[in-house]
Design a protein around this motif. Structure first.
Motif, PDB file in Angstrom:
ATOM      1  N   PRO A  60       0.801  -1.237   0.000  1.00  0.00           N
ATOM      2  CA  PRO A  60       0.000   0.000   0.000  1.00  0.00           C
ATOM      3  C   PRO A  60       0.829   1.281   0.000  1.00  0.00           C
ATOM      4  N   ASP A  61       2.047   1.210   0.552  1.00  0.00           N
ATOM      5  CA  ASP A  61       2.890   2.417   0.575  1.00  0.00           C
ATOM      6  C   ASP A  61       3.778   2.542  -0.658  1.00  0.00           C
ATOM      7  N   GLY A  62       3.548   1.635  -1.663  1.00  0.00           N
ATOM      8  CA  GLY A  62       4.260   1.756  -2.928  1.00  0.00           C
ATOM      9  C   GLY A  62       5.537   0.947  -3.046  1.00  0.00           C
ATOM     10  N   ARG A  63       5.938   0.239  -2.002  1.00  0.00           N
ATOM     11  CA  ARG A  63       7.157  -0.562  -2.069  1.00  0.00           C
ATOM     12  C   ARG A  63       6.912  -1.835  -2.860  1.00  0.00           C
ATOM     13  N   ASP A  64       7.952  -2.300  -3.576  1.00  0.00           N
ATOM     14  CA  ASP A  64       7.845  -3.525  -4.361  1.00  0.00           C
ATOM     15  C   ASP A  64       7.709  -4.745  -3.456  1.00  0.00           C
ATOM     16  N   ARG A  65       6.816  -5.649  -3.832  1.00  0.00           N
ATOM     17  CA  ARG A  65       6.702  -6.938  -3.165  1.00  0.00           C
ATOM     18  C   ARG A  65       7.277  -8.015  -4.082  1.00  0.00           C
ATOM     19  N   TRP A  66       8.148  -8.832  -3.531  1.00  0.00           N
ATOM     20  CA  TRP A  66       8.802  -9.884  -4.297  1.00  0.00           C
ATOM     21  C   TRP A  66       8.197 -11.236  -3.924  1.00  0.00           C
ATOM     22  N   PRO A  67       8.037 -12.137  -4.885  1.00  0.00           N
ATOM     23  CA  PRO A  67       7.595 -13.490  -4.537  1.00  0.00           C
ATOM     24  C   PRO A  67       8.693 -14.203  -3.758  1.00  0.00           C
ATOM     25  N   SER A  68       8.308 -15.049  -2.816  1.00  0.00           N
ATOM     26  CA  SER A  68       9.301 -15.755  -2.013  1.00  0.00           C
ATOM     27  C   SER A  68       9.923 -16.889  -2.825  1.00  0.00           C
ATOM     28  N   THR A  69      11.108 -17.325  -2.399  1.00  0.00           N
ATOM     29  CA  THR A  69      11.751 -18.467  -3.060  1.00  0.00           C
ATOM     30  C   THR A  69      10.902 -19.721  -2.896  1.00  0.00           C
ATOM     31  N   GLU A  70      10.174 -19.827  -1.781  1.00  0.00           N
ATOM     32  CA  GLU A  70       9.287 -20.969  -1.579  1.00  0.00           C
ATOM     33  C   GLU A  70       8.156 -20.960  -2.605  1.00  0.00           C
ATOM     34  N   SER A  71       7.608 -19.783  -2.880  1.00  0.00           N
ATOM     35  CA  SER A  71       6.533 -19.677  -3.868  1.00  0.00           C
ATOM     36  C   SER A  71       7.029 -20.071  -5.251  1.00  0.00           C
ATOM     37  N   ILE A  72       8.218 -19.592  -5.618  1.00  0.00           N
ATOM     38  CA  ILE A  72       8.780 -19.923  -6.925  1.00  0.00           C
ATOM     39  C   ILE A  72       9.045 -21.424  -7.018  1.00  0.00           C
ATOM     40  N   ALA A  73       9.556 -22.024  -5.934  1.00  0.00           N
ATOM     41  CA  ALA A  73       9.811 -23.466  -5.933  1.00  0.00           C
ATOM     42  C   ALA A  73       8.513 -24.251  -6.142  1.00  0.00           C
ATOM     43  N   LYS A  74       7.433 -23.806  -5.516  1.00  0.00           N
ATOM     44  CA  LYS A  74       6.145 -24.482  -5.668  1.00  0.00           C
ATOM     45  C   LYS A  74       5.605 -24.333  -7.083  1.00  0.00           C
ATOM     46  N   VAL A  75       5.837 -23.175  -7.689  1.00  0.00           N
ATOM     47  CA  VAL A  75       5.403 -22.953  -9.062  1.00  0.00           C
ATOM     48  C   VAL A  75       6.167 -23.868 -10.015  1.00  0.00           C
ATOM     49  N   LEU A  76       7.464 -23.975  -9.825  1.00  0.00           N
ATOM     50  CA  LEU A  76       8.270 -24.849 -10.680  1.00  0.00           C
ATOM     51  C   LEU A  76       7.825 -26.307 -10.547  1.00  0.00           C
ATOM     52  N   GLU A  77       7.545 -26.731  -9.325  1.00  0.00           N
ATOM     53  CA  GLU A  77       7.088 -28.095  -9.109  1.00  0.00           C
ATOM     54  C   GLU A  77       5.723 -28.328  -9.760  1.00  0.00           C
ATOM     55  N   ALA A  78       4.842 -27.349  -9.646  1.00  0.00           N
ATOM     56  CA  ALA A  78       3.482 -27.498 -10.184  1.00  0.00           C
ATOM     57  C   ALA A  78       3.465 -27.523 -11.706  1.00  0.00           C
ATOM     58  N   THR A  79       4.392 -26.809 -12.340  1.00  0.00           N
ATOM     59  CA  THR A  79       4.412 -26.725 -13.797  1.00  0.00           C
ATOM     60  C   THR A  79       5.406 -27.678 -14.447  1.00  0.00           C
ATOM     61  N   GLY A  80       6.309 -28.233 -13.646  1.00  0.00           N
ATOM     62  CA  GLY A  80       7.333 -29.120 -14.207  1.00  0.00           C
ATOM     63  C   GLY A  80       8.473 -28.365 -14.859  1.00  0.00           C
ATOM     64  N   ALA A  81       8.521 -27.041 -14.670  1.00  0.00           N
ATOM     65  CA  ALA A  81       9.600 -26.248 -15.256  1.00  0.00           C
ATOM     66  C   ALA A  81      10.873 -26.391 -14.429  1.00  0.00           C
ATOM     67  N   THR A  82      12.008 -26.281 -15.087  1.00  0.00           N
ATOM     68  CA  THR A  82      13.287 -26.320 -14.386  1.00  0.00           C
ATOM     69  C   THR A  82      13.696 -24.902 -14.002  1.00  0.00           C
ATOM     70  N   ILE A  83      14.648 -24.808 -13.087  1.00  0.00           N
ATOM     71  CA  ILE A  83      15.131 -23.496 -12.686  1.00  0.00           C
ATOM     72  C   ILE A  83      15.801 -22.793 -13.863  1.00  0.00           C
ATOM     73  N   ASP A  84      16.457 -23.568 -14.752  1.00  0.00           N
ATOM     74  CA  ASP A  84      17.091 -22.967 -15.929  1.00  0.00           C
ATOM     75  C   ASP A  84      16.050 -22.362 -16.865  1.00  0.00           C
ATOM     76  N   GLN A  85      14.930 -23.066 -17.028  1.00  0.00           N
ATOM     77  CA  GLN A  85      13.862 -22.532 -17.873  1.00  0.00           C
ATOM     78  C   GLN A  85      13.278 -21.255 -17.276  1.00  0.00           C
ATOM     79  N   PHE A  86      13.121 -21.254 -15.967  1.00  0.00           N
ATOM     80  CA  PHE A  86      12.602 -20.057 -15.304  1.00  0.00           C
ATOM     81  C   PHE A  86      13.582 -18.895 -15.455  1.00  0.00           C
ATOM     82  N   MET A  87      14.886 -19.173 -15.293  1.00  0.00           N
ATOM     83  CA  MET A  87      15.884 -18.121 -15.408  1.00  0.00           C
ATOM     84  C   MET A  87      15.914 -17.553 -16.826  1.00  0.00           C
ATOM     85  N   ALA A  88      15.638 -18.405 -17.822  1.00  0.00           N
ATOM     86  CA  ALA A  88      15.630 -17.922 -19.205  1.00  0.00           C
ATOM     87  C   ALA A  88      14.515 -16.910 -19.420  1.00  0.00           C
TER      88      ALA A  88
END
Length: 217
Positions: A44-72
């Motif tokens: 609400p005060d305008g600061r950027d919110r970043w997704p957590s590493t746990e959230s990204i890990a869960k997304v990769l697991e759910a989609t079957g994407a590799t970390i290299d694909q995500f980094m690309a």
């Protein structure tokens, strides 16, 4: 170099590649459906919110994407691609529950107001005027549409018998059905889920009706 924009761009691109909205991707990953909404990417005060590493890990697991694909996907110019390989176009997105609350549509069923997120739609920009997306919530439209599926709606398209349509009643109900019959006096709808009843409305009780032109599956 990692940046706030590049991380979120990669998440959006991954969602689009799996024909999901950002909230649909969050739901598939077992997260709160609003976790990736664009309205949640700044505090609400305008600061950027970043997704957590746990959230990204869960997304990769759910989609079957590799970390290299995500980094690309973090690389400038990687963009979000449509299924045909071309640039995708952003259109307004809202959930069925929000759609029934009011304030998001004019009398013709066209998107207005605030609170819309956005979803990528693989069509040429000149073909998407006035179309918008509704995200399925719950199981009332099984087996055809599942929770998290996105329906692209064109309120300007002609509606004919046999079309899949979205109807909003003046009482605030929003539903996806099959159009069985429409006259100047009323409309008859067939349910997509055999466990849910067919519906009939007098036209005076219909706020708008619009044709579904595309759905993520």
């Amino acid at each position: 170099m990692l940046s706030h924009d590049s991380i979120w761009r990669a998440i959006d691109a991954l969602a689009e590649r799996h024909q999901l909205s950002p909230s649909g991707l969050a739901r598939r990953a077992g997260l709160d459906p609003t976790s990736f909404n664009k309205s949640k990417r700044q505090s609400p005060d305008g600061r950027d919110r970043w997704p957590s590493t746990e959230s990204i890990a869960k997304v990769l697991e759910a989609t079957g994407a590799t970390i290299d694909q995500f980094m690309a996907l973090l690389q400038p110019g990687s963009g979000t691609l449509s299924r045909s390989g071309g640039p995708a176009s952003g259109i307004p997105l809202i959930g069925f529950a929000q759609a029934g609350a009011g304030g998001f549509f004019d009398d013709g069923g066209f998107p207005v107001g605030q609170g819309w997120d956005e979803v990528e739609f693989p069509v040429a920009p000149q073909s998407k005027s006035n179309v918008y997306a509704l995200e399925v919530q719950g199981d009332s439209m099984l087996p055809l549409y599942r929770d998290g599926d996105v329906l692209i709606v064109d309120p300007g398209a002609q509606v004919r018998r046999g079309d899949r349509v979205v109807l909003k009643s003046r009482e605030g109900e929003v539903m996806a059905k099959l159009l069985a019959r429409q006259t100047s006096r009323g409309v008859e709808l067939l349910s997509l889920n055999p466990e849910h009843p067919n519906r009939s409305f007098e036209m005076k009780d219909v706020e708008w009706i619009a044709r579904i032109i595309w759905a993520s599956q």
